[in-house]
Design a protein around this motif. Sequence first.
Motif, short mmCIF file in Angstrom:
data_model
loop_
_atom_site.label_atom_id
_atom_site.label_comp_id
_atom_site.label_asym_id
_atom_site.label_seq_id
_atom_site.Cartn_x
_atom_site.Cartn_y
_atom_site.Cartn_z
N HIS A 67 -6.13 4.65 -4.35
CA HIS A 67 -5.60 5.98 -4.11
C HIS A 67 -6.10 7.02 -5.11
O HIS A 67 -5.74 8.19 -5.00
CB HIS A 67 -4.06 5.93 -4.16
CG HIS A 67 -3.47 4.92 -3.24
ND1 HIS A 67 -3.41 5.08 -1.87
CD2 HIS A 67 -2.94 3.69 -3.49
CE1 HIS A 67 -2.85 4.01 -1.32
NE2 HIS A 67 -2.56 3.15 -2.29
N ASN B 52 -8.06 0.81 -7.79
CA ASN B 52 -7.13 1.90 -7.48
C ASN B 52 -7.63 2.59 -6.21
O ASN B 52 -8.53 3.42 -6.25
CB ASN B 52 -7.06 2.89 -8.64
CG ASN B 52 -5.91 3.88 -8.48
OD1 ASN B 52 -5.33 3.99 -7.41
ND2 ASN B 52 -5.57 4.58 -9.56
N ARG C 252 1.49 3.20 -3.21
CA ARG C 252 0.42 4.07 -3.74
C ARG C 252 0.20 3.84 -5.24
O ARG C 252 0.11 4.76 -6.04
CB ARG C 252 0.73 5.54 -3.47
CG ARG C 252 0.94 5.85 -2.00
CD ARG C 252 1.02 7.34 -1.76
NE ARG C 252 -0.26 7.99 -2.03
CZ ARG C 252 -1.29 8.05 -1.19
NH1 ARG C 252 -1.19 7.47 0.02
NH2 ARG C 252 -2.41 8.66 -1.51
N LYS C 253 0.11 2.56 -5.59
CA LYS C 253 -0.14 2.16 -6.97
C LYS C 253 -1.44 1.38 -7.05
O LYS C 253 -1.91 0.83 -6.04
CB LYS C 253 1.00 1.29 -7.50
CG LYS C 253 2.34 2.01 -7.63
CD LYS C 253 3.39 1.05 -8.16
CE LYS C 253 4.75 1.74 -8.29
NZ LYS C 253 5.77 0.81 -8.84
N LEU D 197 0.82 -1.21 0.00
CA LEU D 197 0.00 0.00 0.00
C LEU D 197 0.86 1.26 0.00
O LEU D 197 0.45 2.30 -0.54
CB LEU D 197 -0.93 0.00 1.22
CG LEU D 197 -2.14 -0.93 1.18
CD1 LEU D 197 -2.87 -0.90 2.51
CD2 LEU D 197 -3.08 -0.54 0.04
N GLN D 198 2.05 1.18 0.61
CA GLN D 198 2.93 2.35 0.65
C GLN D 198 3.40 2.76 -0.74
O GLN D 198 3.81 3.91 -0.93
CB GLN D 198 4.14 2.05 1.54
CG GLN D 198 3.81 1.99 3.03
CD GLN D 198 5.02 1.63 3.87
OE1 GLN D 198 6.08 1.27 3.34
NE2 GLN D 198 4.88 1.71 5.19
N ASP E 81 -12.28 8.35 4.94
CA ASP E 81 -11.08 7.86 5.63
C ASP E 81 -11.37 6.56 6.35
O ASP E 81 -12.49 6.32 6.81
CB ASP E 81 -10.60 8.91 6.64
CG ASP E 81 -10.15 10.19 5.95
OD1 ASP E 81 -9.72 10.09 4.79
OD2 ASP E 81 -10.22 11.25 6.59
#
Length: 840
Positions: A710, A708, A642-643, A639-640, A751
């Motif tokens: 993000h 996606n 951001r793809k 997840l870091q 969120d």
Amino acid sequence: MSAQEDTWVSSFSFLFFCAVFIPMLGSASLLQELSPHEYFNGLQASKASLAYFSHAVSPGAQPFLEQIENSAEALHDYGISVVKVKCPKEDVSRYCGKENALRKAYLFRGNVLIREFPTDALFDVNSIVANVLFALLFNEVKYVETPMDLQNIENALKGKSNMVFAYVPATGTAEHRAVMEVAFVYGTVHQFVLTTEATLLKDAGSNEPDVSSAQLLFCHCQQATDLAQPCRRTPLEQDLTVLNIHRHLKLMGAPLVTEVAEDPEKVSTVHLQLGLPLVFVLSQKETYEADRRTAEFLAWKLLGKAGVAILSRDLVDLNILRRSNIALKTPDEGVPIKYLVLEDTEEVITLVEDKSKVKQIQESEEEDEEDEEEKENDNQDIQDDQVVEAVTRDKKRELPLDQILTLTEETFHSAMLEAAQTVVLFYASWEAVSLAVLQSYTEVADHLKGTQGILLSRVNCWDWPGVCTAENVTQFPTIKIYKKGQQQPIVYNGMLGTEELTSFIMLSQVSCPLKLATIDEAERYLRGELPSELSSYHHSLVLGVFSTATSKVREAFTEAGSILSGHVTTGMYFEDDVLALSHKYAVSPPALLLARNSGESVEGIALSKQSAQDIVQMIRYKLLDIFPEITVQNLPHYLQLRKPFLILFSDGDIGQIESKEMLSLAKGRTKQAFVSCWLNLKNTPVGLGVLKAYFATIPSLPALVWVNLHAGGQVFKFPSEQSITEMNILSWLEKLKAGLEIPSSTLPEEDWKPPLPAYNFLQMMEAAGPEFALRTSSHQEGRQEQQQLEGSEEKATVREEPREEARVKAEKAQGPGRDLRGTAPRLAGREKQARRHSEL
């Protein structure tokens, strides 16, 4: 008091009380009637006698003679004879010839006159016994009139002996007699001090003295070794009688805290023998010193009211709850010992002073347990916190904590020197996640049992906040590894499961980066030839190759290796023949060699980054699998990035054809644009919930999904009628890019937050105690005023205190050890974990 003195006092006391309270026959004969010649010739050295001289008995002297006769028995018990001397009419000697002499009584020791008493001062038996003993015990009982006299005696006794201070409104009273009679027995053991001055009561430590009644204080001067240190004072709260004073002194002579190493049911102390309860502080090896101080503090508070003993669980096998920290034994026969869970010493004091509280506390604990069980049964399906639910479900299961060392303020720093590597879990006993991690931690301890050089320990920050503040622990739970010889610990930031934590602890034993001296060592390192005890733990290997001219990037790699310690094993090679090693893997120094699966494949990467953080991020990214199986543990790493995710959901292992096609796709030119992965619902059941969130009805498996998270949150499903091949997937992705496909669903733009807000503990404390809110607000206002006075430059500067200085400040900020939270390895505080957020 020595054992010999204690034996003498006990024996003498027994005989003394038998003499006082058992009537004797023929007491009338104890009053002797002699002539002056017979009396003076019969005096014996060191033997005391009270004599009254008279010619004939006048009517006015008759009441006095009756009291003298009545006192003969009492004085005889102390070896004092009472004599009526008949003076002949012709006798004009000193004692018979003068009229005023006939109105007095005389106290002799041998033939030496000690004191003359006016007959009106000897008005009853109490006054006679009190005044006679007072005169004989002039060394054992000091009379004081001023505070300075009292202070001088106290200073002279400090470090040597204890003092018994007595106030009586007037001499010759029953209380005065009781003090003198006890002083006759204990005068060689303690220094007695008497006064009739009411002003001395306040100087002696009585805050609101009742000058109308006699009072007695036991002053513990023997423990005060410094003249500036005052003597502790313990008042006698009963009436001044011989029995009460004797009982009080026996209690003062008993050990302050009794160390017990046997079953409490078999323990008998002087407190129980004198009808007082005995309080046991239940301790353990790791917290014994702190518990000892708590027991001593408690013993001073209960001195004269109850005895205090400390019992180590390590020495006695007690079939009781581990969270019990106090036991109460009463002197009543047949009454079982009560084992309780109390929070602080004030509760213990209340318990001793109000016996009804014992039953109330036990009934309250039973009611709480019943309420919790009912709530667990009723609310298990609507629990809003899964961690709380799990802890609540297992809260009655005792954790095997024997292999985990419990640390306190006293033992923390010394424990860091015991093993090469000390692992410390900082947790809070009232917090659900901490308790869940504590369960995993016990499993880690079981896995690592017998491993040399590793010590597992824990600190309950609820009990020892000073330690956690000094170690900069700002969240619970926190795991740190302290290595002997290194100032800064390693902080664990990974998953808190048993497998991950065990692997981290074992791999952190390797000092990273390893400095390799030869090409052969470097080759063996890349093949994964590490110590055998590390071979079972999955890990990737990174080797940095550097020339002698690349010192700056080499220093950055060294720092990066320290940061990655426990997660990634790093090595470093910078010998003269480094070019031979780098040419083999087609790289030029500085470069990194990444070895996966014990050296089956080694990837060379040019190292252009100059900072440690950049190198850390690059290594973490390069070590990610090309086509990973997504699990709860590794999802955060992906997840870091951001793809977008291209996920293949399957109900078990995926087929060889799908695996080959997806792997080819992941290695292709599009691999930088998205994350290709798969999720096995059997290994990760939570994936079923993900599919339910993506689709109205769960699709047939395997199912290929594009999402996606993000950007927009649109979810697309690969057409089920098409086979999963690289060409079909690429064609479908082109349609997605062109906007020709309709999303199956769109995730809401909100969120990811907990279902309910977190506890506001400060607000809860303010609601419970308005005085706390007042102190908090005034403290905040003062702090704001102080900040306004400070310069902007100071406000922008944040300085971190050294660990040792912070530890000292934290310890000074704490008061004496008055709470009992550290006395037992409890897994929960007063907060009831079964409650839901809404109920609080």
